[in-house]
Structure formats: C-alpha cells, structure tokens
Design a protein around this motif. Structure first.
Motif: not given
Length: 122
Positions: A61-69, A9-15, A100-112
């Motif tokens: 910086t954001v990792g390209n292809g990185v995601m936390v589930a 993060t570049n802004d710890l209070p916001r994160a 797909g079958e058996g997987f329900y998800a919503g995707y988002f990015r944090d403020p950073d």
C-alpha cells in the motif's frame, strides 16, 4: 544520511520496467536483485531506490505523505524523468516547473501509486 529508500509493489515485473527506465536516464542500473526485491543505484554512490513485495505477504500500500525525491542534474533531466515515468505506466502529480525560488521539480506516481519527484536546485 539516507542509504536507500524502499517502496512496495504488487507487481515486481511492472515496477522493474518503470524503475529500469528511470535508472537508465540517471546513469545507473540494478545493483541487487532477489526473487521479491530489486535495488537500483551505484555502490559507494548516492542513495538508491528499491522495490519489494512486502515481507509479510500482504498487499503493498502507498504511504500517505511519503514521497521519494530523485535529484536530477539539470532542468532538462527533470523533464525527461517526468516524461519517462508517464511513458512507463506512471501518473501525473504535477508537471515539471519552478516551485518557488531555486527549486524546479516534476511530480509523478509509479504504477503502484508510490509518489516520487525529480528535482534540481537552482
């Protein structure tokens, strides 16, 4: 296998506000905090998440292809986590729905710009 995941993060209070809101919905809270680092989770529980200002002092910086589930308890919690993320400065990366079958998800990015999803199997 995974103990915890850390994103930059570049802004710890916001994160902190963003992740405090997600953690509250998931029934957990901050478990460790230093001047440049905060971790959320339950000692002895499932993997947690942390945010940090980079150790080298450079911009985060954001990792390209990185995601936390984030594993939700049901589809309704996926929907709530997605809405909480957007209400706390996050951005949309794919509204909650069946992926797909058996997987329900919503995707988002944090403020950073770090990519996350909330999901449930079944």
């Amino acid at each position: 296998m995974i103990g915890y995941v850390t994103v930059g993060t570049n802004d710890l209070p916001r994160a902190a506000k963003f992740y405090d809101a997600l953690a509250a919905e998931m029934g957990t809270a901050r478990m460790m905090e230093f001047g440049t680092f905060i971790a959320w989770g339950t000692p002895g529980g499932p993997a947690g998440i942390a945010v940090t200002k980079p150790y080298d002092g450079q911009a985060a910086t954001v990792g390209n292809g990185v995601m936390v589930a984030l594993e939700a308890k049901d589809k309704e919690q996926v929907d709530r986590l997605y809405a909480i993320a957007l209400a706390h400065g996050g951005s949309d990366e794919g509204a909650p729905g069946q992926r797909g079958e058996g997987f329900y998800a919503g995707y988002f990015r944090d403020p950073d710009g770090n990519k996350l999803n909330a999901f449930v199997m079944g």
